[in-house]
Write an enzyme that holds these catalytic residues in place. Structure first.
Site, PDB file in Angstrom:
ATOM      1  N   LYS A   1     -13.553   6.815   5.172  1.00 44.22           N
ATOM      2  CA  LYS A   1     -13.410   5.199   6.504  1.00 44.22           C
ATOM      3  C   LYS A   1     -14.146   4.397   5.817  1.00 44.22           C
ATOM      4  CE  LYS A   1     -11.735   3.324  10.744  1.00 44.22           C
ATOM      5  NZ  LYS A   1     -10.999   3.015  10.592  1.00 44.22           N
TER       6      LYS A   1
ATOM      7  N   SER B   1      -2.125  -4.953  14.910  1.00 44.65           N
ATOM      8  CA  SER B   1      -2.583  -3.844  15.728  1.00 44.65           C
ATOM      9  C   SER B   1      -3.935  -2.904  14.957  1.00 44.65           C
ATOM     10  CB  SER B   1      -2.297  -3.133  16.104  1.00 44.65           C
ATOM     11  OG  SER B   1      -2.182  -2.164  17.203  1.00 44.65           O
ATOM     12  N   ALA B   2      -4.918  -2.732  15.808  1.00 43.14           N
ATOM     13  CA  ALA B   2      -6.141  -2.120  14.941  1.00 43.14           C
ATOM     14  C   ALA B   2      -5.492  -0.917  15.050  1.00 43.14           C
ATOM     15  CB  ALA B   2      -7.215  -2.028  16.110  1.00 43.14           C
ATOM     16  N   ASN B   3      -4.516  -0.572  16.135  1.00 47.80           N
ATOM     17  CA  ASN B   3      -4.077   1.238  15.970  1.00 47.80           C
ATOM     18  C   ASN B   3      -2.376   1.250  16.073  1.00 47.80           C
ATOM     19  OD1 ASN B   3      -3.608   3.934  16.764  1.00 47.80           O
ATOM     20  ND2 ASN B   3      -6.237   4.275  16.149  1.00 47.80           N
ATOM     21  N   MET B   4      -2.122   1.632  15.069  1.00 44.13           N
ATOM     22  CA  MET B   4      -0.370   2.201  15.685  1.00 44.13           C
ATOM     23  C   MET B   4      -0.103   2.898  16.032  1.00 44.13           C
ATOM     24  SD  MET B   4      -0.219  -0.975  14.044  1.00 44.13           S
ATOM     25  CE  MET B   4       1.733  -0.753  14.062  1.00 44.13           C
TER      26      MET B   4
ATOM     27  N   HIS C   1     -14.459   9.679  12.995  1.00 42.25           N
ATOM     28  CA  HIS C   1     -13.904   9.502  11.574  1.00 42.25           C
ATOM     29  C   HIS C   1     -13.774  10.172  10.192  1.00 42.25           C
ATOM     30  CE1 HIS C   1     -11.656   6.252  13.933  1.00 42.25           C
ATOM     31  NE2 HIS C   1     -10.300   6.576  13.454  1.00 42.25           N
TER      32      HIS C   1
ATOM     33  N   GLY D   1       1.003  -1.141   0.007  1.00 40.97           N
ATOM     34  CA  GLY D   1       0.032   0.090  -0.283  1.00 40.97           C
ATOM     35  C   GLY D   1       1.401   1.180  -0.359  1.00 40.97           C
TER      36      GLY D   1
ATOM     37  N   MET E   1      -1.632   6.425   4.383  1.00 35.23           N
ATOM     38  CA  MET E   1      -0.185   5.698   4.994  1.00 35.23           C
ATOM     39  C   MET E   1       0.845   5.698   4.640  1.00 35.23           C
ATOM     40  SD  MET E   1      -1.647   6.112   8.219  1.00 35.23           S
ATOM     41  CE  MET E   1       0.323   5.655   8.317  1.00 35.23           C
TER      42      MET E   1
END
Length: 255
Positions: A149, A111-114, A145, A8, A13
């Site tokens: 999203k 992880s759902a969030n870094m 958000h 990606g 990101m």
């Protein structure tokens, strides 16, 4: 030096990670995986199976809709024995099962969030939830958000809810909509509320509402760079780790 294959690489990101990595001497993006096309600073492949560049870690910020590409990068990591950092949320059960199986053969951090801040907050919620719930506090989670999203509630909001439920021995259940329910709130509810609009990077609040007082844990991301920093730290952490399914909590505990 940690060498990274970035899946990606041309996405929102991916671009942030590329810019940040370019300023750091201890990490290098050696290849990108993206169907958009060639990136200036490293070779970019449309499919990971075509990548022949040696690397220490794979980082993936692929969208949840790219199921086949996510499966391919997991298989690639297992076949080449390259640890994988998976930052995608909203993955179907079939992919989650594949990740669990792959982690028996190669190190995987999911992880759902870094964000380091979010994961420190998870640690705090795990400690605070039982004390506050036993003191008759109700629990509500609000997340905000941007309007692009895809999943709701966010993976982070779900992570918060699961952390709280585990701390309370899983006696809680999530409630997503009260519009057609005409009854009082139940003690074992965790209210989940999702807001989508504009360019909001990500805001999460966990509200503990008691009699005469309320306590709010809140995290607001002003920039996507916070997630890039966490992803890069995760890559350093995962390099040379033995097979296993790791989370950002493992990283936090090692700091």
């Amino acid at each position: 030096m940690t060498k990274v294959i970035l899946c990606g690489s041309s996405g929102r990101m991916g671009s942030v990670i590329c810019d940040l990595a370019a300023t750091m001497p201890d990490i290098k993006i050696v290849a990108g995986i993206d169907k958009v096309g060639q990136t200036a600073h490293f070779l970019t492949y449309a499919n990971i199976v075509d990548c022949i560049v040696a690397a220490d870690v794979i980082i993936s910020f692929l969208p949840a809709t790219e199921i086949n590409d996510t499966k391919a990068l997991i298989d690639y990591g297992v076949a080449r024995q390259i640890p994988v950092v998976i930052c995608t949320t909203g993955l179907p059960a079939s992919v989650e099962a594949l990740i669990a199986d792959a982690s028996k053969k190669v190190a995987v951090l999911q992880s759902a969030n870094m964000s380091l801040g979010i994961n420190l907050l998870v640690n705090m919620l795990s400690r605070a939830s039982k004390l506050l719930f036993d003191s008759q506090f109700d629990i509500e989670i609000i997340e905000k958000h941007h309007n692009k999203k895809l999943d709701a509630p966010s993976g982070t909001a779900t992570l918060f809810a699961k952390t709280i439920a585990q701390a309370l021995s899983d006696e809680m259940h999530m409630v997503y909509d009260r519009s057609d329910t005409h009854k009082e709130r139940q003690r074992n509810e965790i209210g989940m509320h999702a807001i989508r609009g504009g360019s909001i990077v990500g805001e999460h609040s966990v509200i503990f509402a008691g009699q005469g007082e309320s306590i709010e844990f809140k995290h607001a991301a002003q920039s996507r760079e916070v997630f890039a920093v966490g992803a890069i730290k995760a890559a350093h952490f995962l390099k040379d780790k033995p097979p296993g399914l790791y989370t950002m909590q493992d990283l936090i505990n090692e700091l």
